[in-house]
Design an enzyme around this catalytic site. Structure first.
Site, PDB file in Angstrom:
ATOM      1  N   GLU A  41       2.295  -2.541   3.846  1.00 45.17           N
ATOM      2  CA  GLU A  41       2.271  -3.783   3.209  1.00 45.17           C
ATOM      3  C   GLU A  41       1.808  -3.725   1.456  1.00 45.17           C
ATOM      4  OE1 GLU A  41       0.608  -2.532   5.851  1.00 45.17           O
ATOM      5  OE2 GLU A  41       0.929  -4.011   7.425  1.00 45.17           O
ATOM      6  N   PHE A 103      -9.894  -8.798  17.818  1.00 45.33           N
ATOM      7  CA  PHE A 103      -8.975  -7.541  17.506  1.00 45.33           C
ATOM      8  C   PHE A 103      -8.250  -8.006  16.334  1.00 45.33           C
ATOM      9  CE2 PHE A 103      -5.129  -5.217  17.956  1.00 45.33           C
ATOM     10  CZ  PHE A 103      -5.507  -3.952  17.668  1.00 45.33           C
ATOM     11  N   GLN A 104      -8.181  -7.222  15.351  1.00 49.01           N
ATOM     12  CA  GLN A 104      -7.493  -7.408  14.320  1.00 49.01           C
ATOM     13  C   GLN A 104      -7.817  -8.465  13.427  1.00 49.01           C
ATOM     14  OE1 GLN A 104      -3.399  -6.374  14.732  1.00 49.01           O
ATOM     15  NE2 GLN A 104      -3.891  -4.173  14.217  1.00 49.01           N
ATOM     16  N   LYS A 153      -2.382 -17.553  14.956  1.00 50.85           N
ATOM     17  CA  LYS A 153      -1.440 -17.057  15.879  1.00 50.85           C
ATOM     18  C   LYS A 153      -0.784 -18.402  16.765  1.00 50.85           C
ATOM     19  CE  LYS A 153       0.590 -13.782  19.024  1.00 50.85           C
ATOM     20  NZ  LYS A 153       0.360 -12.574  19.724  1.00 50.85           N
ATOM     21  N   MET A 475      -3.225  10.472 -17.991  1.00 51.22           N
ATOM     22  CA  MET A 475      -4.166   9.529 -18.742  1.00 51.22           C
ATOM     23  C   MET A 475      -5.450  10.001 -18.543  1.00 51.22           C
ATOM     24  SD  MET A 475      -3.851   7.355 -20.820  1.00 51.22           S
ATOM     25  CE  MET A 475      -2.394   6.313 -21.150  1.00 51.22           C
TER      26      MET A 475
HETATM   27  C1  LIG Z   1      -4.589   2.790  -7.920  1.00 51.13           C
HETATM   28  C2  LIG Z   1      -5.190   3.548  -8.945  1.00 51.13           C
HETATM   29  N1  LIG Z   1      -6.208   4.539  -8.901  1.00 51.13           N
HETATM   30  C3  LIG Z   1      -6.774   5.036 -10.003  1.00 51.13           C
HETATM   31  C4  LIG Z   1      -6.353   4.682 -11.208  1.00 51.13           C
HETATM   32  C5  LIG Z   1      -6.648   5.399 -12.451  1.00 51.13           C
HETATM   33  N2  LIG Z   1      -5.639   6.112 -13.333  1.00 51.13           N
HETATM   34  C6  LIG Z   1      -5.041   5.407 -14.278  1.00 51.13           C
HETATM   35  S1  LIG Z   1      -3.770   6.349 -14.805  1.00 51.13           S
HETATM   36  C7  LIG Z   1      -4.229   7.533 -13.543  1.00 51.13           C
HETATM   37  C8  LIG Z   1      -3.407   8.828 -13.550  1.00 51.13           C
HETATM   38  C9  LIG Z   1      -2.008   8.779 -13.141  1.00 51.13           C
HETATM   39  O1  LIG Z   1      -1.333   9.941 -13.215  1.00 51.13           O
HETATM   40  P1  LIG Z   1       0.135   9.848 -13.268  1.00 51.13           P
HETATM   41  O2  LIG Z   1       0.897   8.955 -12.329  1.00 51.13           O
HETATM   42  O3  LIG Z   1       0.540  11.454 -12.999  1.00 51.13           O
HETATM   43  O4  LIG Z   1       0.631   9.521 -14.721  1.00 51.13           O
HETATM   44  P2  LIG Z   1       0.413  10.325 -15.794  1.00 51.13           P
HETATM   45  O5  LIG Z   1      -0.784   9.765 -16.476  1.00 51.13           O
HETATM   46  O6  LIG Z   1       0.171  11.706 -15.651  1.00 51.13           O
HETATM   47  O7  LIG Z   1       1.674  10.232 -16.662  1.00 51.13           O
HETATM   48  C10 LIG Z   1      -5.297   7.250 -12.968  1.00 51.13           C
HETATM   49  C11 LIG Z   1      -5.672   7.985 -11.900  1.00 51.13           C
HETATM   50  C12 LIG Z   1      -5.103   3.594 -11.330  1.00 51.13           C
HETATM   51  N3  LIG Z   1      -4.811   3.216 -12.429  1.00 51.13           N
HETATM   52  N4  LIG Z   1      -4.796   2.986 -10.082  1.00 51.13           N
END
Ligand SMILES: Cc1ncc(C[n+]2csc(CCOP(=O)(O)OP(=O)(O)O)c2C)c(N)n1
Ligand SMILES: [Mg+2]
Lengths: 568, 109
Positions: A41, A103-104, A153, A475
């Site tokens: 979803e 349920f749900q 529903k 990042m």
């Molecule tokens: C759902 C979610 N969980 C955690 C984060 C925190 N976060 C921001 S950037 C990042 C790293 C992303 O890694 P990647 O997709 O490999 O991108 P890169 O920075 O390596 O280019 C994280 C964990 C987020 N933005 N979204």
């Protein structure tokens, strides 16, 4: 279904389940609305969101109660933070079961409340047409946003018949978003503009939501002022125009941040002075007056006090400014900005984007992530719809893919939702099957909604996925390098990454792996030449690379890291 | 920080009160006291009826009184956020009234 069709809905993204089965049966027995079956979803909401961002039309989602509804929350919150029009219909347990922990059963209205613009529960089937009409009106007008309709529903039971009339207009007396600006404020704004020596136009996502690109362009034909865009506003002013400064803020260009800091007048258009833009608000642009155009009262003077506030659809407010300026042309001389432009040109030559200044593409060096984006830009002639995820790759995409048109850069700016890119790209591809749609992602983010590769196979969506693979949550790692003494706590996983080529192949798509600079261009050309296949290009890049410039926390916009060892 | 009284006129619809209270919680504003009454005498709200070109009916609207401790700048933000809620028809503190799409005595500038 009738009401949705009458509303002009062509496409629904969804996933069935018990509480939505009556609706799904109605879907089966009609042929006007296309339902797209996703694999999660969250994917449905991001796909609807991508569709909405690319087209400007509301995205529509259908999910079942309980886990179906809660799985949709991340995507609803993503749309909420970026003011994207969306209508989410969630099934609910039958009326007589509500409140019994059936349920749900989940209180979807309660769970979603902080991340929706508004929500409705259907208590009487007769209200469905009115509620649908209102929901679409609320989602798309004023400052757009997601609206949830929770339908028990029994409200959709086939024996629950009523005289169906679809209202022509939604009439909500307690909702009346501003449309046209106050002419007095326009006069005051124009007077300020005429006397400014160092103006900057700062345009954000609101300018795109209001489809104000033409008015913005026309306004600046008169003013000839430098223009910067937020991450959400990229494309609303042509990036290749000589007056464009690039993006501003956390990872904005040197010249954009310097210009904002030193401006004497900021014309903010559909932008909200988010903390990624202002850095420390008390040190923000000390000498600037602020003219703020927005449709949302509560966005103005929230963080930075506006000297002149103009409420209304920013498209209309800009047009009003243009009309008045056209009568005052004798009082305006573009040449007065010459010095300001010179100053900006000097900033630009001092510290342009690093990679553009110092690129090296020999095989003695690992591939740099910026190079990947630049090659994608070249191979697609700058014309693609680009979706992205969250992380370094997202910032590189924003910096190095130069968008000349709005609605082509599709990313989760406000919430920063990893997993957004692939399903959003599906939504765009459904809207524009003949356009090039690219998802620039990272190996971390792509794994958050990777299951949608299966949806892409089912509906034959030849998206191009460019995985900027730095084998890390880049990042996060960058922040750890800069602020935590290089302690990479839980941000790497080199040895446990999947073989993305095989993964793509197992979903019936094409995978290409790239590890050398000399292979990059060819691999991309090959990928983009396969017009009717989804191609997953897994590019191994230098894991040590950081995104620069980067604002120094809690300081002004003038305080930036320009590289690992150089600060302004 | 001073104690301020806010008065809201809102649609008497399911979920409306939760949205108001939720907004205070979500934005980190504190509620000192809260009081809700159904409105059955509309005579003081003629100006709203005129502005919104509507006629209130029995049981349709309620009046909410909230006491809160806030600074002046936050006050304006709260008023605007409340005004943005779709079931809220009008909201005022001692100086300003925000009526849907219309700011009476707007002292923003
Ligand atoms: C759902 C979610 N969980 C955690 C984060 C925190 N976060 C921001 S950037 C990042 C790293 C992303 O890694 P990647 O997709 O490999 O991108 P890169 O920075 O390596 O280019 C994280 C964990 C987020 N933005 N979204
Ligand atoms: Mg990564």
């Amino acid at each position: 279904m009738h009401a949705l069709h009458d509303e002009g809905v062509e496409l629904i993204f969804g996933y069935p389940g018990g509480a939505a089965l009556h609706i799904y049966d109605a879907i089966f027995r009609q042929d006007k609305i296309n339902h797209i079956l996703v694999r999660h979803e969250q994917g449905a909401t991001h796909a609807a969101d991508g569709y909405a961002r690319a087209t400007g039309k509301p995205g529509v989602v259908l999910v079942t109660s309980g886990p179906g509804a809660t799985n949709a929350i991340t995507g609803i919150a993503t749309a909420f933070m970026d003011s994207i029009p969306m209508v989410v219909i969630s099934g609910q347990v039958a009326s007589h079961l509500i409140g019994t922990d059936a349920f749900q059963e989940t209180d979807m209205i309660g769970v979603s409340r902080p991340v929706v613009k508004h929500s409705y529960t259907v208590f009487d089937a007769k209200d469905i047409p009115r509620i649908v009409k209102e929901a679409f009106y609320v989602a798309t007008s004023g400052r757009p946003g997601p609206v949830v309709i929770d339908i028990p529903k029994d409200m959709t039971a086939p024996e629950n018949l009523f005289d169906y009339i679809y209202p022509e207009k939604a009439n909500i007396r307690s909702y009346n978003p501003p449309v046209n600006p106050d002419q007095n404020q326009i006069k005051r704004a124009v007077a300020e503009i005429l006397s400014a020596k160092k103006p900057v136009i700062y345009a954000g996502g609101g300018a795109i939501a209001s489809n104000a690109e033409r008015e913005l362009f026309q306004l600046n034909k008169i003013l000839d002022a430098p223009v910067t865009n937020t991450l959400m506003g990229l494309g609303v002013y042509p990036a290749t125009h000589e007056r464009f400064l690039g993006m501003l803020g956390m990872h904005g260009t040197y010249q954009a941040n310097m210009a904002m800091h030193n401006a004497d007048l900021i014309i903010a258009i559909g932008a909200r002075f988010d903390d990624r833009i202002t850095n420390n608000p008390s040190k923000f642009s000390p000498g600037a007056k602020v003219i703020h155009l927005d449709v949302d009262h509560s966005s103005v003077s929230k963080i930075i006090e506006a000297n002149i506030a103009i409420f209304g659809q920013v498209k209309n407010s800009l047009q009003a400014m243009i009309d008045l300026l056209n009568q005052s042309l004798d009082k305006y001389n573009k040449d007065d900005l010459k010095e300001w432009h010179l100053q900006i040109a000097q900033w630009k030559s001092l510290h342009g984007l690093n990679y553009e200044m110092y690129k090296d593409e020999s095989d003695a060096h690992p591939i740099l992530p910026q190079a990947v984006v630049q090659h994608v830009y070249n191979v697609t002639n700058g014309n693609a719809y680009v979706t992205s995820d969250v992380g370094q790759h997202q910032m590189f995409a924003a910096q190095y893919y130069h968008f000349d048109k709005p609605r082509r850069w599709i990313n989760s700016g406000g919430l920063g939702t990893m997993g957004f890119g692939l399903p959003a790209a599906m939504g765009v591809k459904f809207a524009f099957p003949n356009e090039e749609v690219v998802c620039i992602t990272g190996e971390g983010s792509i794994q958050m909604c990777i299951q949608e590769l299966s949806t892409c196979l089912q509906y034959n969506l030849p998206i191009k996925i460019i995985n900027i693979n730095n084998e890390a949550l880049g990042m996060v790692k960058q922040w750890q390098d800069m602020n935590y003494g290089g302690r990479h706590s839980e941000s790497t996983y080199q040895d446990s990454l999947p073989d993305f080529v095989k993964l793509a192949e197992s979903y019936g798509h094409v995978g290409i792996k790239v590890e050398k600079n000399s292979d990059l261009k060819n691999a991309l050309e090959k990928a983009f030449s396969m017009k009717d296949r989804l191609v997953f290009v897994d590019v191994y890049v230098d894991p040590a690379e950081h995104v620069y410039p980067m604002l120094v926390a809690n300081n002004s916009l003038e305080d930036m890291w320009l590289s690992k060892d150089k600060k302004t | 920080m001073i104690k301020r009284k806010l008065i809201l006129i809102m649609e008497n619809k399911p979920g409306a009160l939760v949205r108001v209270v939720g907004l205070f919680h979500q934005r980190g504003y504190n509620i000192e006291s809260l009081h809700v009454d159904p409105v059955d005498d509309f005579s003081s709200y003629k100006f709203i009826e005129e502005k919104l070109e509507t006629k209130f009916k029995e049981n349709e609207i309620s009046r909410l009184t909230i006491q809160t401790l806030v600074s002046d700048s936050l006050m304006r933000q709260i008023l605007r956020q409340l005004n943005k809620l779709i079931d809220v028809i009008a909201v005022s503190n001692e100086e300003t009234t925000y009526l849907k799409g219309v700011l009476l005595d707007e002292n923003l500038l």
